[in-house]
Design a protein around this motif. Sequence first.
Motif, mmCIF file in Angstrom:
data_model
loop_
_atom_site.group_PDB
_atom_site.id
_atom_site.type_symbol
_atom_site.label_atom_id
_atom_site.label_comp_id
_atom_site.label_asym_id
_atom_site.label_seq_id
_atom_site.Cartn_x
_atom_site.Cartn_y
_atom_site.Cartn_z
ATOM 1 N N TRP A 91 6.475 14.218 17.870
ATOM 2 C CA TRP A 91 6.129 15.279 17.226
ATOM 3 C C TRP A 91 5.249 14.694 16.184
ATOM 4 N N GLN A 92 3.816 15.258 15.661
ATOM 5 C CA GLN A 92 3.833 14.486 15.013
ATOM 6 C C GLN A 92 3.857 14.325 13.597
ATOM 7 N N PRO A 93 3.285 12.870 12.781
ATOM 8 C CA PRO A 93 3.713 13.536 10.674
ATOM 9 C C PRO A 93 2.593 13.587 10.285
ATOM 10 N N PRO A 94 3.275 14.236 9.856
ATOM 11 C CA PRO A 94 1.191 14.043 8.721
ATOM 12 C C PRO A 94 0.571 12.957 8.424
ATOM 13 N N LEU A 95 -0.748 13.713 8.389
ATOM 14 C CA LEU A 95 -1.878 12.267 7.883
ATOM 15 C C LEU A 95 -2.145 11.536 9.234
ATOM 16 N N LEU A 96 -0.823 11.417 10.367
ATOM 17 C CA LEU A 96 -1.436 10.680 11.923
ATOM 18 C C LEU A 96 -2.615 10.018 11.726
ATOM 19 N N ARG A 97 -3.932 10.462 11.546
ATOM 20 C CA ARG A 97 -5.554 9.887 12.193
ATOM 21 C C ARG A 97 -5.259 9.120 10.971
ATOM 22 N N THR A 98 -4.217 9.328 9.778
ATOM 23 C CA THR A 98 -5.042 8.006 8.811
ATOM 24 C C THR A 98 -4.123 7.402 8.735
ATOM 25 N N GLY A 99 -2.727 7.681 8.910
ATOM 26 C CA GLY A 99 -1.504 6.739 9.337
ATOM 27 C C GLY A 99 -2.209 5.697 10.457
ATOM 28 N N LEU A 100 -2.950 5.928 11.680
ATOM 29 C CA LEU A 100 -2.622 5.465 12.475
ATOM 30 C C LEU A 100 -4.214 4.252 12.365
ATOM 31 N N VAL A 101 -5.377 4.682 11.417
ATOM 32 C CA VAL A 101 -6.250 3.450 10.839
ATOM 33 C C VAL A 101 -5.339 2.354 9.567
ATOM 34 N N VAL A 102 -4.576 3.026 9.119
ATOM 35 C CA VAL A 102 -3.980 2.316 8.360
ATOM 36 C C VAL A 102 -3.192 0.930 8.682
ATOM 37 N N ILE A 103 -1.891 1.880 10.144
ATOM 38 C CA ILE A 103 -1.573 0.446 10.880
ATOM 39 C C ILE A 103 -1.939 -1.017 11.571
ATOM 40 N N SER A 104 -2.999 -0.120 11.816
ATOM 41 C CA SER A 104 -4.250 -0.534 12.615
ATOM 42 C C SER A 104 -4.964 -2.129 11.915
ATOM 43 N N ALA A 105 -5.136 -1.149 10.350
ATOM 44 C CA ALA A 105 -5.973 -2.497 9.390
ATOM 45 C C ALA A 105 -5.074 -3.102 9.003
ATOM 46 N N VAL A 106 -3.513 -2.995 9.276
ATOM 47 C CA VAL A 106 -3.085 -3.766 8.786
ATOM 48 C C VAL A 106 -2.829 -4.803 9.647
ATOM 49 N N TYR A 107 -1.832 -4.406 10.905
ATOM 50 C CA TYR A 107 -2.220 -5.402 11.812
ATOM 51 C C TYR A 107 -3.056 -5.965 11.502
ATOM 52 N N LEU A 108 -3.739 -6.165 11.799
ATOM 53 C CA LEU A 108 -5.371 -6.067 12.486
ATOM 54 C C LEU A 108 -5.405 -7.953 10.776
ATOM 55 N N ALA A 109 -5.231 -7.502 9.975
ATOM 56 C CA ALA A 109 -5.368 -7.737 8.075
ATOM 57 C C ALA A 109 -4.412 -9.190 8.528
ATOM 58 N N ARG A 110 -3.240 -9.067 8.620
ATOM 59 C CA ARG A 110 -2.533 -10.126 8.923
ATOM 60 C C ARG A 110 -2.288 -10.538 9.710
ATOM 61 N N GLY A 111 -3.200 -10.554 11.075
ATOM 62 C CA GLY A 111 -3.281 -11.230 12.275
ATOM 63 C C GLY A 111 -4.265 -12.212 11.838
ATOM 64 N N LEU A 112 -5.336 -11.488 11.093
ATOM 65 C CA LEU A 112 -6.924 -11.929 10.826
ATOM 66 C C LEU A 112 -6.123 -13.038 9.620
ATOM 67 N N VAL A 113 -5.103 -12.895 8.746
ATOM 68 C CA VAL A 113 -4.668 -13.798 7.467
ATOM 69 C C VAL A 113 -4.635 -15.526 8.093
ATOM 70 N N LEU A 114 -5.327 -15.719 9.541
ATOM 71 C CA LEU A 114 -5.411 -17.396 9.307
ATOM 72 C C LEU A 114 -6.191 -17.227 9.336
ATOM 73 N N LEU A 115 -7.098 -17.402 9.330
ATOM 74 C CA LEU A 115 -8.815 -17.507 9.276
ATOM 75 C C LEU A 115 -9.438 -18.191 8.153
ATOM 76 N N PRO A 116 -8.915 -17.051 6.637
ATOM 77 C CA PRO A 116 -8.654 -17.411 5.796
ATOM 78 C C PRO A 116 -7.854 -17.930 4.753
ATOM 79 N N MET A 117 -6.574 -18.857 5.686
ATOM 80 C CA MET A 117 -5.490 -19.712 5.609
ATOM 81 C C MET A 117 -6.197 -21.271 5.955
#
Length: 159
Positions: A95-121
């Motif tokens: 079953w779908q949670p509310p704001l599925l699209r928005t949630g998946l975009v935000v989750i993707s962004a958080v994972y990608l940002a956390r993964g890319l934090v190595l570059l500024p570090m």
Amino acid sequence: MGRTRNRADTALMFATLDFGQKLLVVGGILSLIASLLHIGVIIGGPDWYRFFGAGEDMARMAEKGSLYPTLITIGIASILAIWGWFAFAGAGLIWQPPLLRTGLVVISAVYLARGLVLLPMALFVPEKINSFAIWSSVIVLIYGLFYAVGTWKSWSSLS
């Protein structure tokens, strides 16, 4: 009376998913593994907090019996489990949670940002880069790619 699902049924169901849905399923599985790993850290105690990069302060608090590391880690595990739910819902399996699209975009962004934090570090605090920082960033970047590409490829079927 419902029929239990066997391996062949599961394999057939997975085979019928499109590419984006398959990526989201893998992303959801990865999130659930990460969630369970966080629960394992709580059970494993201070040495596990150290090994998995939570930091010496968290390990010391756990040694002293503080609830703070446990509550933080349960919070992270809960968020990761919810993210797994979003991925499986995006794949059309549950079953779908509310704001599925928005949630998946935000989750993707958080994972990608956390993964890319190595570059500024690497640019600003290279002394903080160790093998844990490298491996954890690579792993989380992979999670983000599964979510981002899966969301993109499944966009038209998401509501």
